[in-house]
Scaffold this active site. Structure first.
Site, PDB file in Angstrom:
ATOM      1  CG  HIS A  98     133.895  71.846  60.959  1.00 52.65           C
ATOM      2  ND1 HIS A  98     134.190  71.383  62.218  1.00 52.65           N
ATOM      3  CD2 HIS A  98     135.039  72.415  60.503  1.00 52.65           C
ATOM      4  CE1 HIS A  98     135.454  71.648  62.514  1.00 52.65           C
ATOM      5  NE2 HIS A  98     135.984  72.281  61.486  1.00 52.65           N
ATOM      6  CE  LYS A 128     135.760  68.516  59.621  1.00 54.67           C
ATOM      7  NZ  LYS A 128     136.831  68.281  58.637  1.00 54.67           N
TER       8      LYS A 128
END
Length: 276
Positions: free
Chosen positions: A159, A163
């Site tokens: 990600h 995040k």
């Protein structure tokens, strides 16, 4: 107002998901944007949200609170953080409004609180709203039934650098699907890789988790089943956030017809594709 049209409220409209949700709602003939909610004292309060995200005036003005008593929306879509989400759920519960929850990182006790609200309102809680990921759930469960007892199982997730939760909610959900098939408790059968001298032999009956946070990666998940003779990889990559937004909007339209209960995206897919 056409009763078939679902009036949607959005929290965090200036965030990554919020902007895309609004743009996708504008394209959906079965939904309209009813209100856009930001934090208290936000500098953009009372501005037209369409102008603020670059799509022109749409007649919906940014507010700093859910004005539920005005009854100007049917379903709330929330992709914020656990503490904010729990506050919004309480308000929806008090005024009988359904809610779509895309927030991740809840503690077990917070999940129990969310579940308790489902006795009075309908909720959809999902770590990922893309159709692709929810199809992956089905593939993973079928693969686990066949290879789970004879394989090392790993989940690798990628990600963007901002995040905050590790592993991702999607990775944990995949792990839960595997653990359920294997009749395991996930928190007792996880293996998180870290620096150091590893054991000579990998522990059996463990799901390995690896996380990458880098650049602007939207989301990639790889599930690996490896044994002495062969390896199977199941992969999913999101190229943009539109798939998440479209899924969340479809979820809002679907749950508009429900009165109570806690659902997930698999419930929607089973209903939508029941004849396949």
């Amino acid at each position: 107002m056409n009763k078939k049209i679902t009036r949607i409220a959005i929290t965090g409209p200036m965030g990554r998901m919020g902007k895309i949700l609004i743009k996708e709602i504008q394209k959906n003939k079965n939904a309209i944007l009813a209100c856009a909610i930001v934090k208290k004292n936000h500098p953009l309060i009372n501005h037209d949200i369409g102008e603020m995200i670059g799509i022109g005036k749409i007649g919906v003005y940014i507010e700093d609170a859910l004005n539920i008593e005005k009854n100007n929306f049917d379903v709330l879509i929330d992709f914020t953080k656990p503490s904010s989400t729990l506050s919004f759920i309480k308000q929806c519960y008090d005024f009988r409004k359904n809610i779509i929850i895309g927030t991740t990182g809840f503690l077990d006790e917070e999940i129990s609180i969310i579940n308790s609200y489902s006795k009075k309102i309908a909720l959809i809680l999902s770590s990922n709203f893309s159709i692709g990921i929810n199809l992956i759930h089905e593939l993973v469960q079928k693969t686990t039934k066949i290879l789970g007892n004879d394989s090392d199982i790993d989940i690798i997730e990628f990600h963007h650098r901002d995040k905050v939760d590790i592993p991702s909610g999607t990775a944990l959900t995949i792990g839960e699907k595997i653990a359920k098939v294997m009749n395991w408790k996930l928190n007792q059968h996880t293996l998180y890789y870290k620096k150091g001298i590893t054991k000579k032999i990998r522990e059996t009956k463990k799901i390995g988790f690896s996380s990458i946070r880098s650049g602007n990666i939207i989301g990639k998940h790889t599930i690996i089943f490896s044994n002495k003779d062969e390896e199977i990889q199941i992969n999913h990559s999101a190229f943009n956030r539109k798939s998440f937004a479209k899924g969340a909007i479809e979820a809002a339209i679907w749950i508009h017809k429900k009165n109570t209960g806690l659902f997930n995206m698999n419930d929607i897919l089973k209903d939508k594709f029941k004849n396949i």
